[in-house]
Design a protein around this motif. Structure first.
Motif, PDB file in Angstrom:
ATOM      1  N   GLY A  28       0.792  -1.215   0.000  1.00 56.32           N
ATOM      2  CA  GLY A  28       0.000   0.000   0.000  1.00 56.32           C
ATOM      3  C   GLY A  28       0.827   1.270   0.000  1.00 56.32           C
TER       4      GLY A  28
ATOM      5  N   GLU B 199       1.570   6.632   1.567  1.00 56.96           N
ATOM      6  CA  GLU B 199       0.686   5.673   0.928  1.00 56.96           C
ATOM      7  C   GLU B 199       0.614   5.972  -0.569  1.00 56.96           C
ATOM      8  OE1 GLU B 199      -3.124   5.723   2.949  1.00 56.96           O
ATOM      9  OE2 GLU B 199      -3.289   3.571   2.608  1.00 56.96           O
TER      10      GLU B 199
ATOM     11  N   VAL C  17      -3.868   3.717  -4.068  1.00 54.47           N
ATOM     12  CA  VAL C  17      -4.460   2.927  -2.987  1.00 54.47           C
ATOM     13  C   VAL C  17      -5.462   3.809  -2.247  1.00 54.47           C
ATOM     14  CG1 VAL C  17      -3.966   1.807  -0.770  1.00 54.47           C
ATOM     15  CG2 VAL C  17      -2.503   1.358  -2.760  1.00 54.47           C
TER      16      VAL C  17
END
Ligand code: SF4
Ligand code: SF4
Lengths: 225, 290
Positions: free
Chosen positions: A167, A176, A180
């Protein structure tokens, strides 16, 4: 707002030397550069001190209301015409747009005092993040309000790329992956991702951008084209 | 005719290998590699500035592989070219007799040998697949008819074991939607996890060629874990190789076991021997695929 950061003073001094300037007038900006703490009153005072310490005469300084506003800046510089005339050069602590407006308003050599780095969101006081690159062909409607053009380091519209791990982003490994986040938010909202987001229309980002509201016959029907 | 396409259509279990074009103009080492690998492979990937490091163009190198009597898979990354150049190179590839294309996004330039380069990414891999599919149908990406089209076998990369799994799968299905006919996957680490996710892609109509990476030494494993984006060698495999008296032999053994396990759940294997071409030969022969 436009995020600016201090420019290397050695470059500014070199600029001043290049025109043989001994005296300087300083200008800041009451908007972005004030919020970014790069071109407000405290920063102008500090810059004046620094210049004096280097042997320059500072003929005065002013923080215009909005440095990139041509009318306002012309007015501001007219008010200070004596101080500006007394200076060999003007250093502007604002974004590049402001520098150009000042350069258009005075007849002295004008030098940038800051680096303009990005169009930023204010996350909290003193913390700025780039979330839009003003691409002219916005995809936020397809991406749950998260911009992949800007927040994916590769600017991919369809992702994640193969480097995503657990992720997290391949390039900015402490963040991140933008895709995602996009897919999670879409799912949270019960929305289905578009099968394939189409290639961008880069012609929408014509350089230089220009928009003239006065030319528009029906402003509300502005098509962006 | 693409031998790879024929084999996949026949349902053969295919083997693909990989070579890198030189950092320069001397292709002799690459061609020596091709000579060694070709008898054991249906086709050989020719990488395109892999790792965002400068190499001779995949286009020219793929043609050289073809001239050497082997079948190349021309790789095209989105990183280095805009949509005009990408389409232009695809047309060039077809005129040069290259029939297999693997379309990938490409690593970020900041990780390569030209970190100051501008990453182009005008199209992403999904979009380029769609463009290439259109070109197979005789039109450019704006729908204008080409004077002579192409008929590529279109491949894409997939990362079935990466988490979050649902996002990875959705992404791969998106590529099938865009025209991917086969996948070459990231190195398989857990065959069960792979099998489950590959099944979804195979059901969607894509062929799945599973990546098999030769974990030839503890040092290589460390490099993979620390430096290679999107890959992590699990502890038990690292231990198995690390504690072996002969890591290379153990790695070949492991790869043979993986190939055996993949026989029923994939359409082939893409063997990445990390320069140890002889190991690929041993893996293929040891697996009875030779
Ligand atoms: S898609 Fe373009 S306009 Fe929309 S947020 Fe991103 S950069 Fe800005
Ligand atoms: S991991 Fe995600 S955010 Fe990072 S470069 Fe790849 S697609 Fe973009």
């Amino acid at each position: 707002m436009i995020i600016t950061k201090p420019r290397d003073w050695s470059r500014i001094f070199a600029n001043l030397q290049s025109v043989g300037a001994k005296s300087v007038f300083l200008m800041g900006c009451g908007q972005c550069a004030t919020v970014a703490k790069t071109g407000g009153e405290p920063e102008l005072e500090a810059a004046a001190e620094l210049l004096k310490a280097e042997g320059y005469e500072v003929t005065g300084w002013a923080v215009g209301e909005v440095a990139c506003h041509l009318g306002g800046t012309k007015l501001e510089t007219r008010k200070r015409v004596g101080d500006i005339d007394a200076a060999d050069a003007v250093v502007v602590l604002s974004c590049g747009a402001g520098v150009q407006t000042v350069a258009e308003s005075v007849s002295k050599p004008v030098f940038p005092g800051l680096e303009s780095v990005f169009l930023g969101n204010v996350i909290r006081a003193g913390v700025f993040e780039e979330r839009c690159q003003t691409c002219g062909d916005c995809v936020l409607d397809l991406t749950a309000g998260i911009c992949p053009v800007t927040t994916c380091p590769k600017g991919l519209l369809n992702g994640p790329c193969g480097g995503m791990w657990d992720g997290m982003c391949e390039v900015l490994t402490d963040r991140e992956c933008a895709h995602v986040r996009i897919r999670r938010r879409l799912a949270e909202q019960g929305r289905v991702a578009v099968k394939v987001v189409a290639p961008k229309d880069h012609s929408a980002k014509l350089k230089p951008g220009a928009l003239n509201l006065r030319d528009r016959k029906t402003p509300s029907a502005g098509s962006g084209s | 005719m693409s031998k790879l396409r024929d084999a996949l259509e026949r349902g053969d279990f295919v083997v693909t290998g990989e070579v890198a074009p030189p950092h320069g103009t001397d292709m002799s080492a690459m061609l020596a590699s091709v000579d060694r690998l070709a008898p054991y492979c249906h086709a050989i990937n020719v990488t395109d500035n892999q790792g965002a490091t400068l190499h001779l163009s995949s286009l020219a190198a793929s043609r050289a592989v073809l001239d050497a009597g082997s079948e190349p898979i021309f790789q095209q990354t989105c990183r280095d070219r805009n949509r005009l150049a990408l389409q232009s190179d695809l047309l060039a590839a077809w005129t040069l007799g290259l029939e297999n294309v693997l379309i990938v996004t490409g690593d970020d330039p900041r990780g390569g040998d030209h970190p100051r380069a501008k990453g182009v990414f005008d199209l992403d891999s999904t979009q380029l697949l769609e463009v290439a599919r259109g070109m197979n149908g005789g039109v450019n990406m704006n729908g204008a008819a080409l004077d002579g089209g192409c008929n590529f076998l279109l491949g894409a990369a997939a990362f079935p074991e990466a988490e979050p799994a649902d996002i990875q799968l959705e992404r791969a299905l998106q590529k099938v939607e865009a025209g991917a006919q086969f996948f070459q996957t990231q190195a398989v680490m857990d065959v069960d996890v792979f099998a489950e996710r590959a099944a979804v892609l195979r059901e969607a109509g894509a062929k799945v060629i599973a990546g098999v990476l030769l974990l030839k030494s503890a040092r290589v494993i460390k490099f993979i874990n620390e430096r290679l984006a999107g890959l992590m060698v699990p502890e038990h495999l690292a231990k198995r190789i690390g504690e072996s008296m002969s890591p290379l032999d153990e790695a070949v053994e492991l790869a043979i076991e993986q190939v055996a396990a993949l026989r029923d759940v994939a359409d082939g294997v893409h063997i990445m021997p990390l320069g140890a071409d002889d190991a690929l030969v041993r893996i293929v022969e040891g697996s009875g695929l030779g």
